[in-house]
Design a protein around this motif. Structure first.
Motif, PDB file in Angstrom:
ATOM      1  N   TYR A  99       0.831  -1.206   0.000  1.00  0.00           N
ATOM      2  CA  TYR A  99       0.000   0.000   0.000  1.00  0.00           C
ATOM      3  C   TYR A  99       0.866   1.257   0.000  1.00  0.00           C
ATOM      4  N   TYR A 100       1.830   1.326   0.906  1.00  0.00           N
ATOM      5  CA  TYR A 100       2.606   2.562   1.026  1.00  0.00           C
ATOM      6  C   TYR A 100       3.631   2.708  -0.096  1.00  0.00           C
ATOM      7  N   ALA A 101       4.076   1.600  -0.675  1.00  0.00           N
ATOM      8  CA  ALA A 101       4.955   1.707  -1.843  1.00  0.00           C
ATOM      9  C   ALA A 101       4.182   2.304  -3.017  1.00  0.00           C
ATOM     10  N   LEU A 102       2.949   1.836  -3.217  1.00  0.00           N
ATOM     11  CA  LEU A 102       2.130   2.376  -4.303  1.00  0.00           C
ATOM     12  C   LEU A 102       1.708   3.814  -4.023  1.00  0.00           C
ATOM     13  N   ALA A 103       1.541   4.146  -2.745  1.00  0.00           N
ATOM     14  CA  ALA A 103       1.139   5.512  -2.393  1.00  0.00           C
ATOM     15  C   ALA A 103       2.198   6.532  -2.790  1.00  0.00           C
ATOM     16  N   GLN A 119       6.908   8.008   2.578  1.00  0.00           N
ATOM     17  CA  GLN A 119       5.878   6.990   2.744  1.00  0.00           C
ATOM     18  C   GLN A 119       6.144   6.107   3.958  1.00  0.00           C
ATOM     19  N   PHE A 120       7.409   5.873   4.276  1.00  0.00           N
ATOM     20  CA  PHE A 120       7.720   5.116   5.495  1.00  0.00           C
ATOM     21  C   PHE A 120       7.274   5.902   6.723  1.00  0.00           C
ATOM     22  N   SER A 121       7.496   7.205   6.681  1.00  0.00           N
ATOM     23  CA  SER A 121       7.032   8.054   7.779  1.00  0.00           C
ATOM     24  C   SER A 121       5.509   8.046   7.860  1.00  0.00           C
ATOM     25  N   ASN A 122       4.836   8.091   6.700  1.00  0.00           N
ATOM     26  CA  ASN A 122       3.373   8.032   6.683  1.00  0.00           C
ATOM     27  C   ASN A 122       2.871   6.698   7.225  1.00  0.00           C
ATOM     28  N   PHE A 123       3.583   5.627   6.893  1.00  0.00           N
ATOM     29  CA  PHE A 123       3.227   4.310   7.420  1.00  0.00           C
ATOM     30  C   PHE A 123       3.303   4.300   8.945  1.00  0.00           C
ATOM     31  N   CYS A 124       4.396   4.811   9.486  1.00  0.00           N
ATOM     32  CA  CYS A 124       4.566   4.838  10.945  1.00  0.00           C
ATOM     33  C   CYS A 124       3.514   5.722  11.607  1.00  0.00           C
ATOM     34  N   ARG A 125       3.186   6.821  10.941  1.00  0.00           N
ATOM     35  CA  ARG A 125       2.168   7.715  11.487  1.00  0.00           C
ATOM     36  C   ARG A 125       0.787   7.053  11.424  1.00  0.00           C
ATOM     37  N   GLY A 126       0.490   6.400  10.310  1.00  0.00           N
ATOM     38  CA  GLY A 126      -0.797   5.727  10.177  1.00  0.00           C
ATOM     39  C   GLY A 126      -0.958   4.592  11.167  1.00  0.00           C
ATOM     40  N   SER A 138      12.351  12.050  13.970  1.00  0.00           N
ATOM     41  CA  SER A 138      13.787  11.877  13.715  1.00  0.00           C
ATOM     42  C   SER A 138      14.203  10.418  13.887  1.00  0.00           C
ATOM     43  N   ASP A 139      13.569   9.720  14.853  1.00  0.00           N
ATOM     44  CA  ASP A 139      13.868   8.294  15.037  1.00  0.00           C
ATOM     45  C   ASP A 139      13.442   7.493  13.811  1.00  0.00           C
ATOM     46  N   ILE A 140      12.278   7.834  13.260  1.00  0.00           N
ATOM     47  CA  ILE A 140      11.769   7.125  12.085  1.00  0.00           C
ATOM     48  C   ILE A 140      12.690   7.353  10.890  1.00  0.00           C
ATOM     49  N   ASP A 141      13.116   8.598  10.705  1.00  0.00           N
ATOM     50  CA  ASP A 141      14.029   8.899   9.599  1.00  0.00           C
ATOM     51  C   ASP A 141      15.345   8.143   9.760  1.00  0.00           C
ATOM     52  N   ARG A 142      15.819   8.068  10.985  1.00  0.00           N
ATOM     53  CA  ARG A 142      17.080   7.363  11.227  1.00  0.00           C
ATOM     54  C   ARG A 142      16.935   5.864  10.937  1.00  0.00           C
ATOM     55  N   LEU A 143      15.800   5.286  11.330  1.00  0.00           N
ATOM     56  CA  LEU A 143      15.560   3.871  11.048  1.00  0.00           C
ATOM     57  C   LEU A 143      15.475   3.616   9.544  1.00  0.00           C
ATOM     58  N   PHE A 144      14.859   4.554   8.825  1.00  0.00           N
ATOM     59  CA  PHE A 144      14.770   4.408   7.371  1.00  0.00           C
ATOM     60  C   PHE A 144      16.166   4.422   6.746  1.00  0.00           C
ATOM     61  N   LEU A 145      16.965   5.401   7.133  1.00  0.00           N
ATOM     62  CA  LEU A 145      18.314   5.514   6.570  1.00  0.00           C
ATOM     63  C   LEU A 145      19.165   4.299   6.927  1.00  0.00           C
ATOM     64  N   ARG A 146      18.958   3.778   8.141  1.00  0.00           N
ATOM     65  CA  ARG A 146      19.709   2.574   8.533  1.00  0.00           C
ATOM     66  C   ARG A 146      19.276   1.369   7.697  1.00  0.00           C
ATOM     67  N   ALA A 147      17.986   1.301   7.378  1.00  0.00           N
ATOM     68  CA  ALA A 147      17.478   0.151   6.629  1.00  0.00           C
ATOM     69  C   ALA A 147      17.981   0.133   5.192  1.00  0.00           C
ATOM     70  N   ILE A 148      18.116   1.310   4.574  1.00  0.00           N
ATOM     71  CA  ILE A 148      18.519   1.348   3.166  1.00  0.00           C
ATOM     72  C   ILE A 148      20.029   1.415   3.001  1.00  0.00           C
ATOM     73  N   ARG A 149      20.739   1.478   4.119  1.00  0.00           N
ATOM     74  CA  ARG A 149      22.194   1.553   4.029  1.00  0.00           C
ATOM     75  C   ARG A 149      22.748   0.231   3.521  1.00  0.00           C
ATOM     76  N   PRO A 150      23.565   0.254   2.504  1.00  0.00           N
ATOM     77  CA  PRO A 150      24.146  -0.997   2.010  1.00  0.00           C
ATOM     78  C   PRO A 150      25.160  -1.545   2.994  1.00  0.00           C
ATOM     79  N   GLN A 151      25.542  -2.778   2.792  1.00  0.00           N
ATOM     80  CA  GLN A 151      26.541  -3.384   3.660  1.00  0.00           C
ATOM     81  C   GLN A 151      27.829  -2.568   3.604  1.00  0.00           C
ATOM     82  N   ALA A 152      28.475  -2.441   4.735  1.00  0.00           N
ATOM     83  CA  ALA A 152      29.699  -1.642   4.802  1.00  0.00           C
ATOM     84  C   ALA A 152      30.760  -2.208   3.868  1.00  0.00           C
TER      85      ALA A 152
END
Length: 503
Positions: A99-103, A119-126, A138-152
């Motif tokens: 749903y949120y990817a299509l949104a 959309q990830f922020s909207n998901f967490c808010r919803g 800010s916590d949600i944004d940090r979790l998003f950035l951590r999730a999309i970070r490639p392997q070191a």
């Protein structure tokens, strides 16, 4: 062979022999009934997607030795419990991601299989995961950035670091603190260069796991699998199934009824023409140009815009919910057709999608508007006339300014409707009446807006008399197909622009 087609429920037939001596007598007629359609046999996807097993779990305390020590046996048990939690929550997570990817699809270049930070922020808010006591934005944004970070990446070689240092003008030896800082900077730059601004489904799973770990960080020894199950139970399932209602409902069964099948059979040819025309609407990239057997969410949105279905009470979100409801089975069940993916709809799904547009934009709204009109009938004579509207206006215009605001109208309507209905109806009236963008409306503008809404309601109500199927038939013939065929004719003419008369 009996001419049994879609929508035909019974055939009466008789036979006779014909030979060189002529024609024989007719037999007695017999009635052949078509068996009711068997429910589609669906096989739920039982396995956890293989890509979920490769999620980056580094830094999650429950799986990284942060709690419970580094005992390999304990960590193995925690991972087994995590797999069980993922299995139990797999459908909820898939639906929420879809749903949120299509949104986030706002143009043809957007990938419907990834989710943006917004959309990830909207998901967490919803899902009510953002609050003052727990997770913040800010916590949600940090979790998003951590999730999309490639392997070191592997540590840079001395030669790479020396090149980077020489470009930056920093003088440092391999033993100094500046060398260590420069090394970290080069690695960080490498991460940013290889990163992305959107997350895939496996990365979303990783983000949800980190959400569960952070949300219930005060629950010491509780394993991550149990925290994930609790997060789904307390936040995700209610949002996905109760608020967005992204599951099969009574209308799914209605679409399988013989009467609805007959309506769709009647209009099948023209619906196929409309489907083909909009399936070819997205021609901005190679993949879209070759995907003419399916419609994506952008093409569905474009269709809704062109047929004029969007207004104050039916929004892009409603269209998106209809698209996901029709299509979500592709994520949850094994599909026989290779091109039947969860980000595209095929023709039979398109038929249900159009049905859901009618249900939300016409049928349900007609009932709601009818109830609203009766509540605005101040004198109870059964006729909503100018006197009734003037009384409503005078009630709103307490200061005698000659114009009323959205807030004043909403407050008056709340005395007659529930809060949600009052707010929605007031916004709809203002969107119709406020041509100059002032945010207010005069007495005449309020009259015109209410008469326009109620006249539309009465017309739709007359069309809806009898049954939903009959109303759907009338709407297809009188509204949807004539408007949708405009594009079909333009497509047949080679994309010639301009409006044209449709019979």
């Amino acid at each position: 062979t009996l001419p049994v087609g879609r929508g035909i429920v019974a055939v009466r037939a008789r036979v006779r022999a014909i030979n060189r001596h002529g024609k024989g007598p007719w037999s007695r007629s017999c009635l052949a009934k078509v068996l009711p359609p068997q429910p589609k046999e669906q096989h739920e996807i039982q396995e956890i997607p293989a890509s979920w097993l490769e999620v980056d779990l580094a830094g999650i305390p429950e799986l990284d030795g942060g709690r419970g020590g580094t005992d390999p046996a304990m960590l193995a048990i925690a991972r087994e419990e995590l797999l069980q939690g993922l299995y139990e929550c797999r459908s909820t997570v898939k639906i929420a991601f879809r749903y949120y990817a299509l949104a986030g699809v706002s143009n043809v270049d957007d990938d419907p299989n990834t989710m943006t930070m917004l959309q990830f922020s909207n998901f967490c808010r919803g899902a009510r995961l953002i609050d003052a006591k727990g997770l913040g934005t800010s916590d949600i944004d940090r979790l998003f950035l951590r999730a999309i970070r490639p392997q070191a990446p592997e540590s840079s070689t001395a030669e790479d670091l020396m090149k980077a240092l020489s470009k930056s003008g920093i003088a440092a030896s391999k033993e100094g603190s500046r060398w260590k800082g420069a090394k970290l900077a080069v690695n960080a730059a490498s991460l940013l260069g290889k990163g992305s601004n959107s997350m895939t489904q496996p990365q979303f799973v990783g983000a949800v796991l980190r959400l569960a770990s952070t949300r219930y960080s005060d629950q010491g020894e509780v394993p991550i699998g149990a925290k994930l199950s609790r997060l789904c139970s307390e936040h995700l399932r209610e949002h996905v199934f109760d608020e967005l209602r992204l599951v099969s409902d009574d209308f799914s069964e209605k679409m399988e009824s013989p009467l609805m099948a007959a309506v769709l059979a009647k209009h099948e040819l023209k619906l196929r023409q409309s489907f083909a025309a909009y399936a070819e609407a997205d021609t901005t990239n190679t993949a879209a140009r070759h995907s003419t057997a399916t419609m994506n969410v952008f093409e569905c949105h474009q269709m809704c815009e062109e047929i004029g279905i969007y207004d104050g009470s039916f929004s892009v979100r409603d269209m998106l919910c209809a698209f996901v409801r029709v299509n979500i089975d592709d994520d949850l069940y094994v599909q026989a057709e290779a091109d039947n993916t969860s980000s595209e709809i095929v023709f039979d799904e398109f038929e249900e999608f159009v049905g859901r547009l009618f249900l939300a934009a016409v049928w349900v709204r007609t009932q709601r508007q009818s109830e609203t009109a009766s509540l605005l009938d101040q004198d109870g004579d059964g006729d909503l006339d100018d006197d009734d509207i003037d009384e409503l206006f005078d009630e709103c215009d307490a200061d005698g300014s000659g114009s009323i605001s959205l807030e004043e109208l909403t407050a008056a309507l709340r005395l007659r409707l529930n809060e949600a209905a009052a707010t929605s109806f007031a916004e709809q009236l203002l969107s119709i009446a406020d041509d100059d963008g002032s945010g207010t409306m005069s007495r005449e503008e309020l009259r015109e807006a209410i008469h326009r809404v109620t006249s539309d309601s009465q017309a739709n109500r007359r069309a809806a008399e009898g049954s939903l199927e009959r109303a759907f038939d009338s709407w297809l013939a009188g509204s949807f197909i004539p408007k949708a065929r405009t594009r079909a004719r333009r497509t047949a003419m080679g994309g010639a622009g301009g409006a044209e008369q449709v019979d």
